[in-house]
Scaffold this motif. Structure first.
Motif, PDB file in Angstrom:
ATOM      1  N   LEU A  65     -14.965  33.733   6.728  1.00 25.54           N
ATOM      2  CA  LEU A  65     -13.779  34.523   7.035  1.00 25.54           C
ATOM      3  C   LEU A  65     -12.704  34.312   5.966  1.00 25.54           C
ATOM      4  CD1 LEU A  65     -13.565  33.832  10.876  1.00 25.54           C
ATOM      5  CD2 LEU A  65     -14.378  35.922   9.765  1.00 25.54           C
ATOM      6  N   ASP A  66     -11.948  35.375   5.684  1.00 25.47           N
ATOM      7  CA  ASP A  66     -10.872  35.281   4.695  1.00 25.47           C
ATOM      8  C   ASP A  66      -9.754  34.382   5.211  1.00 25.47           C
ATOM      9  OD1 ASP A  66     -12.164  36.971   2.940  1.00 25.47           O
ATOM     10  OD2 ASP A  66     -11.207  38.775   3.721  1.00 25.47           O
ATOM     11  N   THR A  67      -9.194  33.614   4.304  1.00 28.72           N
ATOM     12  CA  THR A  67      -8.101  32.701   4.651  1.00 28.72           C
ATOM     13  C   THR A  67      -6.859  33.020   3.822  1.00 28.72           C
ATOM     14  OG1 THR A  67      -8.859  31.073   3.027  1.00 28.72           O
ATOM     15  CG2 THR A  67      -9.683  30.851   5.288  1.00 28.72           C
ATOM     16  N   TYR A  68      -5.737  32.490   4.251  1.00 30.67           N
ATOM     17  CA  TYR A  68      -4.500  32.671   3.506  1.00 30.67           C
ATOM     18  C   TYR A  68      -4.487  31.761   2.282  1.00 30.67           C
ATOM     19  CZ  TYR A  68      -2.632  35.215   7.520  1.00 30.67           C
ATOM     20  OH  TYR A  68      -2.437  36.134   8.521  1.00 30.67           O
ATOM     21  N   SER A  69      -4.022  32.315   1.171  1.00 30.25           N
ATOM     22  CA  SER A  69      -3.900  31.509  -0.044  1.00 30.25           C
ATOM     23  C   SER A  69      -2.977  30.329   0.224  1.00 30.25           C
ATOM     24  CB  SER A  69      -3.348  32.360  -1.191  1.00 30.25           C
ATOM     25  OG  SER A  69      -4.204  33.437  -1.478  1.00 30.25           O
ATOM     26  N   ARG A  70      -3.260  29.244  -0.462  1.00 32.26           N
ATOM     27  CA  ARG A  70      -2.490  28.021  -0.216  1.00 32.26           C
ATOM     28  C   ARG A  70      -1.167  28.104  -0.988  1.00 32.26           C
ATOM     29  NH1 ARG A  70      -4.824  24.410   3.113  1.00 32.26           N
ATOM     30  NH2 ARG A  70      -3.544  22.589   3.425  1.00 32.26           N
ATOM     31  N   ILE A  71      -0.119  28.500  -0.282  1.00 34.11           N
ATOM     32  CA  ILE A  71       1.208  28.663  -0.870  1.00 34.11           C
ATOM     33  C   ILE A  71       2.180  27.713  -0.167  1.00 34.11           C
ATOM     34  CG2 ILE A  71       3.142  30.246  -1.208  1.00 34.11           C
ATOM     35  CD1 ILE A  71       1.161  32.518  -1.367  1.00 34.11           C
ATOM     36  N   TYR A  72       2.913  26.987  -0.978  1.00 34.75           N
ATOM     37  CA  TYR A  72       3.941  26.084  -0.450  1.00 34.75           C
ATOM     38  C   TYR A  72       5.317  26.589  -0.888  1.00 34.75           C
ATOM     39  CZ  TYR A  72       0.175  22.757   0.512  1.00 34.75           C
ATOM     40  OH  TYR A  72      -0.969  22.167   0.978  1.00 34.75           O
ATOM     41  N   SER A  73       6.325  26.186  -0.171  1.00 33.35           N
ATOM     42  CA  SER A  73       7.687  26.597  -0.506  1.00 33.35           C
ATOM     43  C   SER A  73       8.526  25.386  -0.897  1.00 33.35           C
ATOM     44  CB  SER A  73       8.342  27.312   0.678  1.00 33.35           C
ATOM     45  OG  SER A  73       8.514  26.419   1.764  1.00 33.35           O
ATOM     46  N   GLU A  74       9.539  25.654  -1.689  1.00 32.97           N
ATOM     47  CA  GLU A  74      10.504  24.619  -2.083  1.00 32.97           C
ATOM     48  C   GLU A  74      11.889  25.119  -1.698  1.00 32.97           C
ATOM     49  OE1 GLU A  74      11.998  22.253  -6.100  1.00 32.97           O
ATOM     50  OE2 GLU A  74      10.167  23.455  -6.152  1.00 32.97           O
ATOM     51  N   SER A  75      12.505  24.447  -0.756  1.00 31.36           N
ATOM     52  CA  SER A  75      13.767  24.931  -0.202  1.00 31.36           C
ATOM     53  C   SER A  75      14.967  24.547  -1.067  1.00 31.36           C
ATOM     54  CB  SER A  75      13.957  24.391   1.218  1.00 31.36           C
ATOM     55  OG  SER A  75      14.007  22.986   1.214  1.00 31.36           O
ATOM     56  N   PHE A  76      16.041  25.286  -0.875  1.00 28.55           N
ATOM     57  CA  PHE A  76      17.298  24.986  -1.567  1.00 28.55           C
ATOM     58  C   PHE A  76      18.448  25.536  -0.728  1.00 28.55           C
ATOM     59  CE2 PHE A  76      16.060  29.190  -3.107  1.00 28.55           C
ATOM     60  CZ  PHE A  76      17.240  29.915  -2.976  1.00 28.55           C
ATOM     61  N   SER A  77      19.641  25.131  -1.049  1.00 31.67           N
ATOM     62  CA  SER A  77      20.843  25.670  -0.402  1.00 31.67           C
ATOM     63  C   SER A  77      21.948  25.763  -1.438  1.00 31.67           C
ATOM     64  CB  SER A  77      21.281  24.782   0.768  1.00 31.67           C
ATOM     65  OG  SER A  77      21.612  23.482   0.311  1.00 31.67           O
ATOM     66  N   VAL A  78      22.841  26.716  -1.238  1.00 31.92           N
ATOM     67  CA  VAL A  78      23.957  26.912  -2.175  1.00 31.92           C
ATOM     68  C   VAL A  78      25.257  27.066  -1.382  1.00 31.92           C
ATOM     69  CG1 VAL A  78      22.558  27.956  -3.984  1.00 31.92           C
ATOM     70  CG2 VAL A  78      23.533  29.405  -2.204  1.00 31.92           C
ATOM     71  N   LYS A  79      26.332  26.622  -1.988  1.00 31.18           N
ATOM     72  CA  LYS A  79      27.653  26.780  -1.386  1.00 31.18           C
ATOM     73  C   LYS A  79      28.236  28.124  -1.800  1.00 31.18           C
ATOM     74  CE  LYS A  79      27.889  22.670   0.554  1.00 31.18           C
ATOM     75  NZ  LYS A  79      27.933  22.511   2.028  1.00 31.18           N
ATOM     76  N   VAL A  80      28.805  28.823  -0.828  1.00 33.03           N
ATOM     77  CA  VAL A  80      29.479  30.096  -1.104  1.00 33.03           C
ATOM     78  C   VAL A  80      30.847  30.045  -0.424  1.00 33.03           C
ATOM     79  CG1 VAL A  80      27.380  31.471  -1.395  1.00 33.03           C
ATOM     80  CG2 VAL A  80      28.355  31.166   0.885  1.00 33.03           C
ATOM     81  N   TYR A  81      31.701  30.964  -0.827  1.00 37.24           N
ATOM     82  CA  TYR A  81      33.080  30.920  -0.319  1.00 37.24           C
ATOM     83  C   TYR A  81      33.513  32.299   0.142  1.00 37.24           C
ATOM     84  CZ  TYR A  81      32.884  26.416  -2.595  1.00 37.24           C
ATOM     85  OH  TYR A  81      32.511  25.151  -2.961  1.00 37.24           O
ATOM     86  N   TYR A  82      34.029  32.340   1.362  1.00 42.29           N
ATOM     87  CA  TYR A  82      34.472  33.591   1.939  1.00 42.29           C
ATOM     88  C   TYR A  82      35.994  33.702   1.786  1.00 42.29           C
ATOM     89  CZ  TYR A  82      35.988  36.874   5.493  1.00 42.29           C
ATOM     90  OH  TYR A  82      36.615  37.897   6.152  1.00 42.29           O
ATOM     91  N   PRO A  83      36.466  34.753   1.098  1.00 42.69           N
ATOM     92  CA  PRO A  83      37.919  34.926   0.924  1.00 42.69           C
ATOM     93  C   PRO A  83      38.535  35.645   2.126  1.00 42.69           C
ATOM     94  CG  PRO A  83      36.737  36.610  -0.308  1.00 42.69           C
ATOM     95  CD  PRO A  83      35.693  35.748   0.344  1.00 42.69           C
ATOM     96  N   TYR A  84      39.650  35.142   2.592  1.00 41.94           N
ATOM     97  CA  TYR A  84      40.293  35.808   3.724  1.00 41.94           C
ATOM     98  C   TYR A  84      41.795  35.549   3.647  1.00 41.94           C
ATOM     99  CZ  TYR A  84      40.814  31.242   5.986  1.00 41.94           C
ATOM    100  OH  TYR A  84      41.178  29.955   6.273  1.00 41.94           O
ATOM    101  N   VAL A  85      42.516  36.291   4.446  1.00 38.11           N
ATOM    102  CA  VAL A  85      43.969  36.148   4.515  1.00 38.11           C
ATOM    103  C   VAL A  85      44.326  35.512   5.855  1.00 38.11           C
ATOM    104  CG1 VAL A  85      46.197  37.332   4.546  1.00 38.11           C
ATOM    105  CG2 VAL A  85      44.372  38.125   3.013  1.00 38.11           C
ATOM    106  N   ASP A  86      45.057  34.420   5.792  1.00 40.29           N
ATOM    107  CA  ASP A  86      45.468  33.724   7.009  1.00 40.29           C
ATOM    108  C   ASP A  86      46.338  34.645   7.846  1.00 40.29           C
ATOM    109  OD1 ASP A  86      47.071  32.037   8.840  1.00 40.29           O
ATOM    110  OD2 ASP A  86      46.060  30.385   7.810  1.00 40.29           O
TER     111      ASP A  86
END
Length: 330
Positions: A65-86
């Motif tokens: 039977l066909d199987t899924y290719s062996r793929i791994y992931s490498e996670s990351f995170s980034v900081k972003v900034y939301y501009p707003y008016v108080d």
């Protein structure tokens, strides 16, 4: 005295004659009852089993039977900034948020970056919730269809294409990828069995029991019982490292969520099976057949090569009123 002896001999002879007659009748009845069926009455079933055996053979002994290719992931995170008016002071401010993502090595596109691009949150000082697209710096008017966007990461610029982002420090170029969906990719984790790959969900079989159910429609129980141990259980021959024959298929239970999935051993040897085409018009029953076991001969040839015909001998056993293949057809 002589008269009594003559009577006794006559009686014994009569009994012997009767016994011989009964044995003869029993032999005739046994032979008659053990006659093989007429070929035309079982031909359709024999053809059905032989035609279906190719798929079963391929699953059990061929490519599998066909199987899924062996793929791994490498996670990351980034900081972003939301501009707003108080809302109270009228001052311009920014709120720090975190966006996450991961990268995978895709066979078609190369290094693919899968990243979240928006956040659902309550704007500081307000009661309403918003969807904010940090990539385009815009408030979204409706709920996005997808949580992710995709990009291809390269180490050299592409002619005629404009990157959506350039990391000059690392020398990376990112190009928008629109013909990609992470739902089409199966990602392995470090917790998954190293030597077993997940069988594709669209292959038609989701468990060991489903494979067995399909095989039982073609092959006899005696034959399957003789091969199931090596395919679904495994065999230990010795204590040496190579002394264990691992099962080809098994139901693997995830330690993360307890879910079960069909997996296939990726270190085992498979056979390059021939795809046979049977000429059922040549099928004939061999003389040694009987009421519960039939031997037939039928011509067959590899698909696309009719000139390479051969005569194949196939065996069928009667079980619970149905005929099954009782030997491999590959």
């Amino acid at each position: 005295m002589k008269s009594n002896k003559k009577k006794l001999i006559a009686v014994l002879v009569s009994v012997a004659v009767v016994l011989v007659a009964l044995v003869t009748v029993l032999i005739v009845v046994t032979v008659r009852n053990n006659r093989p069926p007429d070929l035309e009455t079982v031909r359709a079933r024999f053809e059905e089993a032989l035609s279906a055996s190719g798929e079963i053979n391929e699953i059990l002994w061929g490519k599998g039977l066909d199987t899924y290719s062996r793929i791994y992931s490498e996670s990351f995170s980034v900081k972003v900034y939301y501009p707003y008016v108080d809302s109270e002071t009228g001052d311009s401010k920014t709120a720090e948020k975190t966006l996450s993502g991961f990268t995978i090595d895709d066979q078609t596109h190369g290094k693919v970056v899968v990243y979240s691009y928006y956040k659902y949150f309550k704007e500081p000082g307000l009661d309403s919730y918003i969807y904010y697209d940090f990539e385009k710096n815009a408030i979204l008017s409706e709920t996005p269809d997808s949580y992710y966007r995709y990009a291809v990461r390269t180490e050299a610029p592409r002619d005629g294409e404009t990157p959506i982002y350039t990391d000059s420090e690392k020398g990376y170029y990112y190009y928008a990828l629109t013909d990609f969906d992470i739902n089409d990719v199966f990602i392995y984790t470090e917790e998954d069995e190293l030597y077993y790959d997940y069988v594709r969900l669209d292959c038609g079989y989701l468990s060991v029991s489903e494979i067995k159910e399909a095989a039982a429609k073609v092959y006899s129980s005696d034959y399957l019982n003789a091969v199931y141990e090596s395919i679904f259980t495994g065999i230990t021959v010795s204590d040496a490292d190579n002394g264990t024959l691992h099962p080809r298929y098994m139901d693997y239970e995830s330690t993360t969520d307890g879910s079960s999935a069909l997996v296939k051993y990726n270190q085992g040897k498979s056979y390059d099976l021939t795809e046979w085409v049977y000429d059922f018009s040549t099928m004939r029953m061999v003389d040694e057949s009987n009421a519960t076991f039939v031997t037939v001969e039928v011509e067959r040839y590899p698909a696309g090569n009719e000139g390479a015909r051969e005569v194949s001998t196939q065996y069928f056993a009667l079980e619970n009123g149905q005929w099954y293949l009782d030997s491999p057809s590959f």
